[in-house]
Scaffold this active site. Structure first.
Site, PDB file in Angstrom:
ATOM      1  N   GLY A 114       6.738  -2.174  -4.838  1.00 29.80           N
ATOM      2  CA  GLY A 114       6.984  -1.138  -3.670  1.00 29.80           C
ATOM      3  C   GLY A 114       5.838  -0.323  -3.385  1.00 29.80           C
ATOM      4  O   GLY A 114       5.204   0.060  -4.494  1.00 29.80           O
ATOM      5  N   HIS A 115       5.692   0.370  -2.299  1.00 29.88           N
ATOM      6  CA  HIS A 115       4.828   1.350  -1.872  1.00 29.88           C
ATOM      7  C   HIS A 115       4.770   2.710  -2.799  1.00 29.88           C
ATOM      8  O   HIS A 115       6.022   3.065  -3.258  1.00 29.88           O
ATOM      9  CB  HIS A 115       4.819   1.914  -0.543  1.00 29.88           C
ATOM     10  CG  HIS A 115       6.145   2.539  -0.124  1.00 29.88           C
ATOM     11  ND1 HIS A 115       6.194   3.762  -0.213  1.00 29.88           N
ATOM     12  CD2 HIS A 115       7.478   1.917   0.141  1.00 29.88           C
ATOM     13  CE1 HIS A 115       7.567   4.335  -0.244  1.00 29.88           C
ATOM     14  NE2 HIS A 115       8.312   3.187   0.144  1.00 29.88           N
ATOM     15  N   ASN A 116       3.612   3.147  -3.369  1.00 31.12           N
ATOM     16  CA  ASN A 116       3.590   4.287  -4.130  1.00 31.12           C
ATOM     17  C   ASN A 116       4.061   4.212  -5.536  1.00 31.12           C
ATOM     18  O   ASN A 116       4.381   5.085  -6.121  1.00 31.12           O
ATOM     19  CB  ASN A 116       4.118   5.412  -3.428  1.00 31.12           C
ATOM     20  CG  ASN A 116       3.387   5.847  -2.209  1.00 31.12           C
ATOM     21  OD1 ASN A 116       3.961   5.472  -1.124  1.00 31.12           O
ATOM     22  ND2 ASN A 116       2.372   6.563  -2.257  1.00 31.12           N
ATOM     23  N   SER A 170       8.163   4.162  -4.939  1.00 27.25           N
ATOM     24  CA  SER A 170       7.781   5.304  -5.762  1.00 27.25           C
ATOM     25  C   SER A 170       8.192   5.173  -7.240  1.00 27.25           C
ATOM     26  O   SER A 170       8.822   6.353  -7.793  1.00 27.25           O
ATOM     27  CB  SER A 170       8.332   6.399  -4.946  1.00 27.25           C
ATOM     28  OG  SER A 170       7.659   6.485  -3.800  1.00 27.25           O
ATOM     29  N   ARG A 184       0.789  -1.092   0.003  1.00 30.42           N
ATOM     30  CA  ARG A 184       0.022   0.137  -0.080  1.00 30.42           C
ATOM     31  C   ARG A 184       0.783   1.375  -0.010  1.00 30.42           C
ATOM     32  O   ARG A 184       2.023   1.292   0.393  1.00 30.42           O
ATOM     33  CB  ARG A 184      -0.931  -0.195   0.930  1.00 30.42           C
ATOM     34  CG  ARG A 184      -0.392   0.154   2.582  1.00 30.42           C
ATOM     35  CD  ARG A 184      -1.268   0.329   3.612  1.00 30.42           C
ATOM     36  NE  ARG A 184      -2.188  -0.796   3.743  1.00 30.42           N
ATOM     37  CZ  ARG A 184      -3.543  -0.674   3.316  1.00 30.42           C
ATOM     38  NH1 ARG A 184      -4.034   0.618   2.986  1.00 30.42           N
ATOM     39  NH2 ARG A 184      -4.364  -1.575   3.336  1.00 30.42           N
TER      40      ARG A 184
END
Length: 331
Positions: free
Chosen positions: A243-245, A263, A222
């Site tokens: 991975g996140h974002n 990201s 998330r």
């Protein structure tokens, strides 16, 4: 058992029939393993020599490949044998696992959850508060969907998958076994006293577009603040980490054991080879191709092809490998 004549298959594929066979075809198989009642595929001329030794009674073949089927055998000539193969495999697709009850008695569904018309929920599933399933959703046994999630119509989710709270999944998606969606991202910082690590909370969610397919064991973290996003039509192989974002464009493909750090941004139509790794905050433009096993540490513009560890322009990297081989031989 489903069976077809070669004429029926030719009509379905809108191909051109060459030769003939009286065999009733019971299914598709590789050239090396096919029996006399099976059909095979020849999508590249390098595989044509296998046809002579094959027992297959027929083959779907790309129409630019020269050769004859032989006595009592047939070719179905098509523009693209790979795409025709996909059609044929759908024709012979076995029936999916049986649901004796549309909603199994052992499934736990919160009273506030909304279940769309025609949806099926298998044994041991859990659907949390305020979660909404669209029409014709299929949850195979032991799927967990936590609070406040939305699952689009005609999405199929296989056993062992867990979708954490507040995540959104589009229509016509397919999630294979043991997918994890919406777990915490990998975020830590050294503590102020220097004696440990401080966990960074991740309060965002995961948003998955329409027509996305996820292989077994895929993990999508998330977002830290907002959302980790997978664009429409994206296809992810087994054991991939997102991975996140991170955000993917439309119709991206990632092969097994590859991963995106936090990201990362992928444009439309990006292809990431197996075991490739993309460093955090890197952007890959539209149509970028990343070779298997590569480590991408810098942005890549639209249409770029990169290879190696660290990854660089594919042509430049191939030149470097040739030079290294020459040095090794001279040494």
């Amino acid at each position: 058992m489903k069976t077809f004549t070669v004429e029926q298959i030719c009509e379905l594929l809108q191909g051109e029939l060459e030769g003939s066979t009286r065999q009733i075809i019971t299914g598709p198989e590789q050239l090396e393993y096919a029996t006399s009642v099976q059909i095979s595929f020849i999508g590249n001329r390098k595989f044509f020599p296998l046809w002579e030794k094959s027992k297959a009674c027929a083959a779907i073949i790309t129409n630019t490949i020269k050769g004859e089927p032989g006595e009592g055998r047939a070719f179905v000539r098509v523009k693209n044998a790979d795409l025709a193969m996909a059609q044929l495999l759908e024709l012979f697709m076995p029936e999916p696992p049986l649901f004796e009850h549309p909603i199994h008695p052992t499934a736990v569904i919160h009273p506030t959850a909304e279940i769309g018309k025609g949806s099926r929920i298998g044994a041991g599933c859990y659907v949390g508060p305020n979660t909404r399933l669209g029409e014709n959703v299929t949850l195979y046994p032991n799927v967990t969907i936590l609070d406040n999630c939305t699952i689009g119509s005609a999405t199929v989710i296989w056993s062992g998958t867990v979708i954490r709270e507040r995540c959104v999944v589009g229509d016509n998606c397919l999630f294979n076994l043991n997918v994890s969606i919406g777990g915490d991202g990998f975020g830590y910082r050294p503590s102020a006293d220097g004696r440990g690590l401080v966990k960074i909370p991740h309060i965002g969610n995961v948003v998955i577009g329409n027509g996305v397919e996820l292989g077994s064991g895929v993990c999508i973290d998330r977002g830290k603040f907002s959302s980790t996003v997978l664009g429409d039509g994206t296809k992810i192989d087994n054991l991939v980490q997102i991975g996140h974002n991170s955000r993917t464009g439309r119709f991206c493909m990632m092969a097994g054991n590859s991963g995106l750090a936090g990201s990362v941004t992928l444009g439309d139509g990006v292809i990431v080879g197996g075991s490739a790794s993309i460093s955090d905050h890197v952007t890959l433009g539209n149509g970028v191709l990343v070779g298997g096993g590569s480590g991408v540490m810098n942005d890549v513009p639209d249409g770029g092809k990169v290879l190696g560890y660290p990854a660089t322009d594919a042509r430049e990297m191939l030149k470097q490998w040739v030079a290294l081989r020459k040095l090794a031989k001279e040494g």
